[in-house]
Design a protein around this motif. Structure first.
Motif, PDB file in Angstrom:
ATOM      1  N   ASN A 107       0.796  -1.233   0.000  1.00 53.41           N
ATOM      2  CA  ASN A 107       0.000   0.000   0.000  1.00 53.41           C
ATOM      3  C   ASN A 107       0.826   1.281   0.000  1.00 53.41           C
ATOM      4  O   ASN A 107       0.303   2.332  -0.369  1.00 53.41           O
ATOM      5  CB  ASN A 107      -0.945   0.023   1.199  1.00 53.41           C
ATOM      6  CG  ASN A 107      -2.005  -1.052   1.128  1.00 53.41           C
ATOM      7  OD1 ASN A 107      -2.084  -1.816   0.190  1.00 53.41           O
ATOM      8  ND2 ASN A 107      -2.828  -1.124   2.145  1.00 53.41           N
ATOM      9  N   VAL A 108       2.076   1.207   0.442  1.00 55.77           N
ATOM     10  CA  VAL A 108       2.896   2.428   0.534  1.00 55.77           C
ATOM     11  C   VAL A 108       4.194   2.293  -0.265  1.00 55.77           C
ATOM     12  O   VAL A 108       4.449   3.065  -1.187  1.00 55.77           O
ATOM     13  CB  VAL A 108       3.206   2.783   2.007  1.00 55.77           C
ATOM     14  CG1 VAL A 108       4.086   4.019   2.098  1.00 55.77           C
ATOM     15  CG2 VAL A 108       1.922   2.971   2.805  1.00 55.77           C
ATOM     16  N   LYS A 109       5.008   1.321   0.079  1.00 57.59           N
ATOM     17  CA  LYS A 109       6.322   1.217  -0.546  1.00 57.59           C
ATOM     18  C   LYS A 109       6.253   0.959  -2.053  1.00 57.59           C
ATOM     19  O   LYS A 109       7.071   1.481  -2.803  1.00 57.59           O
ATOM     20  CB  LYS A 109       7.155   0.141   0.147  1.00 57.59           C
ATOM     21  CG  LYS A 109       7.621   0.558   1.534  1.00 57.59           C
ATOM     22  CD  LYS A 109       8.300  -0.557   2.290  1.00 57.59           C
ATOM     23  CE  LYS A 109       9.567  -1.011   1.642  1.00 57.59           C
ATOM     24  NZ  LYS A 109      10.258  -2.055   2.451  1.00 57.59           N
ATOM     25  N   ALA A 110       5.266   0.181  -2.496  1.00 58.37           N
ATOM     26  CA  ALA A 110       5.152  -0.088  -3.934  1.00 58.37           C
ATOM     27  C   ALA A 110       4.864   1.186  -4.711  1.00 58.37           C
ATOM     28  O   ALA A 110       5.372   1.375  -5.825  1.00 58.37           O
ATOM     29  CB  ALA A 110       4.065  -1.136  -4.197  1.00 58.37           C
ATOM     30  N   ILE A 111       4.070   2.077  -4.130  1.00 55.01           N
ATOM     31  CA  ILE A 111       3.761   3.350  -4.791  1.00 55.01           C
ATOM     32  C   ILE A 111       5.027   4.183  -4.955  1.00 55.01           C
ATOM     33  O   ILE A 111       5.271   4.754  -6.017  1.00 55.01           O
ATOM     34  CB  ILE A 111       2.689   4.123  -3.996  1.00 55.01           C
ATOM     35  CG1 ILE A 111       1.353   3.388  -4.093  1.00 55.01           C
ATOM     36  CG2 ILE A 111       2.560   5.562  -4.479  1.00 55.01           C
ATOM     37  CD1 ILE A 111       0.303   3.915  -3.145  1.00 55.01           C
ATOM     38  N   VAL A 112       5.845   4.220  -3.922  1.00 54.35           N
ATOM     39  CA  VAL A 112       7.105   4.964  -3.982  1.00 54.35           C
ATOM     40  C   VAL A 112       8.047   4.318  -4.991  1.00 54.35           C
ATOM     41  O   VAL A 112       8.611   4.990  -5.863  1.00 54.35           O
ATOM     42  CB  VAL A 112       7.762   5.043  -2.579  1.00 54.35           C
ATOM     43  CG1 VAL A 112       9.147   5.651  -2.657  1.00 54.35           C
ATOM     44  CG2 VAL A 112       6.876   5.807  -1.608  1.00 54.35           C
ATOM     45  N   ASN A 113       8.211   3.013  -4.891  1.00 57.66           N
ATOM     46  CA  ASN A 113       9.131   2.285  -5.759  1.00 57.66           C
ATOM     47  C   ASN A 113       8.766   2.452  -7.236  1.00 57.66           C
ATOM     48  O   ASN A 113       9.576   2.893  -8.050  1.00 57.66           O
ATOM     49  CB  ASN A 113       9.118   0.800  -5.362  1.00 57.66           C
ATOM     50  CG  ASN A 113      10.158  -0.031  -6.070  1.00 57.66           C
ATOM     51  OD1 ASN A 113      11.169   0.464  -6.556  1.00 57.66           O
ATOM     52  ND2 ASN A 113       9.929  -1.330  -6.117  1.00 57.66           N
ATOM     53  N   ILE A 114       7.533   2.124  -7.570  1.00 57.10           N
ATOM     54  CA  ILE A 114       7.090   2.184  -8.968  1.00 57.10           C
ATOM     55  C   ILE A 114       7.020   3.635  -9.441  1.00 57.10           C
ATOM     56  O   ILE A 114       7.455   3.962 -10.549  1.00 57.10           O
ATOM     57  CB  ILE A 114       5.747   1.465  -9.139  1.00 57.10           C
ATOM     58  CG1 ILE A 114       5.908  -0.023  -8.804  1.00 57.10           C
ATOM     59  CG2 ILE A 114       5.207   1.655 -10.554  1.00 57.10           C
ATOM     60  CD1 ILE A 114       4.609  -0.774  -8.643  1.00 57.10           C
ATOM     61  N   GLY A 115       6.505   4.511  -8.609  1.00 61.53           N
ATOM     62  CA  GLY A 115       6.406   5.930  -8.971  1.00 61.53           C
ATOM     63  C   GLY A 115       7.754   6.543  -9.282  1.00 61.53           C
ATOM     64  O   GLY A 115       7.898   7.280 -10.269  1.00 61.53           O
ATOM     65  N   GLN A 116       8.752   6.236  -8.463  1.00 63.76           N
ATOM     66  CA  GLN A 116      10.105   6.775  -8.699  1.00 63.76           C
ATOM     67  C   GLN A 116      10.668   6.275 -10.023  1.00 63.76           C
ATOM     68  O   GLN A 116      11.250   7.045 -10.798  1.00 63.76           O
ATOM     69  CB  GLN A 116      11.064   6.356  -7.576  1.00 63.76           C
ATOM     70  CG  GLN A 116      10.843   7.067  -6.289  1.00 63.76           C
ATOM     71  CD  GLN A 116      11.849   6.668  -5.232  1.00 63.76           C
ATOM     72  OE1 GLN A 116      12.328   7.539  -4.515  1.00 63.76           O
ATOM     73  NE2 GLN A 116      12.183   5.405  -5.095  1.00 63.76           N
ATOM     74  N   MET A 117      10.487   4.983 -10.293  1.00 58.75           N
ATOM     75  CA  MET A 117      11.012   4.418 -11.538  1.00 58.75           C
ATOM     76  C   MET A 117      10.371   5.069 -12.762  1.00 58.75           C
ATOM     77  O   MET A 117      11.073   5.485 -13.693  1.00 58.75           O
ATOM     78  CB  MET A 117      10.753   2.907 -11.576  1.00 58.75           C
ATOM     79  CG  MET A 117      11.574   2.106 -10.605  1.00 58.75           C
ATOM     80  SD  MET A 117      11.182   0.345 -10.719  1.00 58.75           S
ATOM     81  CE  MET A 117      11.694  -0.014 -12.380  1.00 58.75           C
ATOM     82  N   ILE A 118       9.055   5.161 -12.733  1.00 59.91           N
ATOM     83  CA  ILE A 118       8.340   5.705 -13.899  1.00 59.91           C
ATOM     84  C   ILE A 118       8.618   7.204 -14.041  1.00 59.91           C
ATOM     85  O   ILE A 118       8.866   7.696 -15.143  1.00 59.91           O
ATOM     86  CB  ILE A 118       6.829   5.419 -13.789  1.00 59.91           C
ATOM     87  CG1 ILE A 118       6.560   3.908 -13.727  1.00 59.91           C
ATOM     88  CG2 ILE A 118       6.062   6.087 -14.928  1.00 59.91           C
ATOM     89  CD1 ILE A 118       7.093   3.100 -14.883  1.00 59.91           C
ATOM     90  N   ALA A 119       8.591   7.947 -12.929  1.00 58.67           N
ATOM     91  CA  ALA A 119       8.852   9.389 -12.983  1.00 58.67           C
ATOM     92  C   ALA A 119      10.271   9.679 -13.468  1.00 58.67           C
ATOM     93  O   ALA A 119      10.479  10.603 -14.272  1.00 58.67           O
ATOM     94  CB  ALA A 119       8.613  10.020 -11.614  1.00 58.67           C
ATOM     95  N   SER A 120      11.234   8.900 -13.011  1.00 63.28           N
ATOM     96  CA  SER A 120      12.619   9.099 -13.463  1.00 63.28           C
ATOM     97  C   SER A 120      12.744   8.903 -14.967  1.00 63.28           C
ATOM     98  O   SER A 120      13.419   9.670 -15.652  1.00 63.28           O
ATOM     99  CB  SER A 120      13.556   8.127 -12.738  1.00 63.28           C
ATOM    100  OG  SER A 120      13.639   8.454 -11.382  1.00 63.28           O
TER     101      SER A 120
END
Length: 142
Positions: A107-120
């Protein structure tokens, strides 16, 4: 109003059921090529049969490193829908540390992990894009 996403690529987590499934189908209907992520292969198989523009990816986003490795090869993403989420309905006082870790990882870490990858990647390509984080809960009425 007609919404078109021709030439766009979307990634939807939690695409096997509910809101995520509906989002994956709607984005594909609107012309996007969709990478549908779910940890349930049978759900992904059903999605793929419904729309040719859906590329299934069976993955538990709660595992940080496995997720990073799996998403390295998906190519450029223009639209990200972080929808995967869980809610254990255990009686308060019975949760274990593992229960909490599992919930936090998805619910939290996956959003950060995936979001960072895609945003980068969006930034590196200089194209921008859209990232939407979805949250929902199903409550039983008394």
């Amino acid at each position: 109003m007609e919404i078109l996403f021709h030439g766009k690529r979307a990634l939807v987590t939690g695409a096997g059921k509910g809101i995520g499934r509906a989002m994956a189908l709607k984005l594909a209907e609107c012309g996007a090529e969709v990478v549908a992520v779910s940890r349930t292969q049978s759900d992904l198989d059903a999605l793929k049969k419904e729309h040719a523009k859906i590329q299934p990816l069976c993955l538990d986003v709660g595992n940080w490193e496995v997720t990073k490795n799996a998403l390295k090869g998906v190519g450029p993403i223009d639209l990200l829908v972080n929808n995967a989420g869980i809610m254990d309905t255990k009686e308060y006082g019975t949760y274990t540390e593992q229960d909490c870790d599992r919930t936090f990882n998805i619910n939290v870490k996956a959003i950060v992990n995936i979001g960072q990858m895609i945003a980068s990647d969006m930034k590196a390509r200089g194209k921008g894009g859209a990232i939407v984080n979805v949250s929902s809960a199903l409550w039983d009425s008394p």
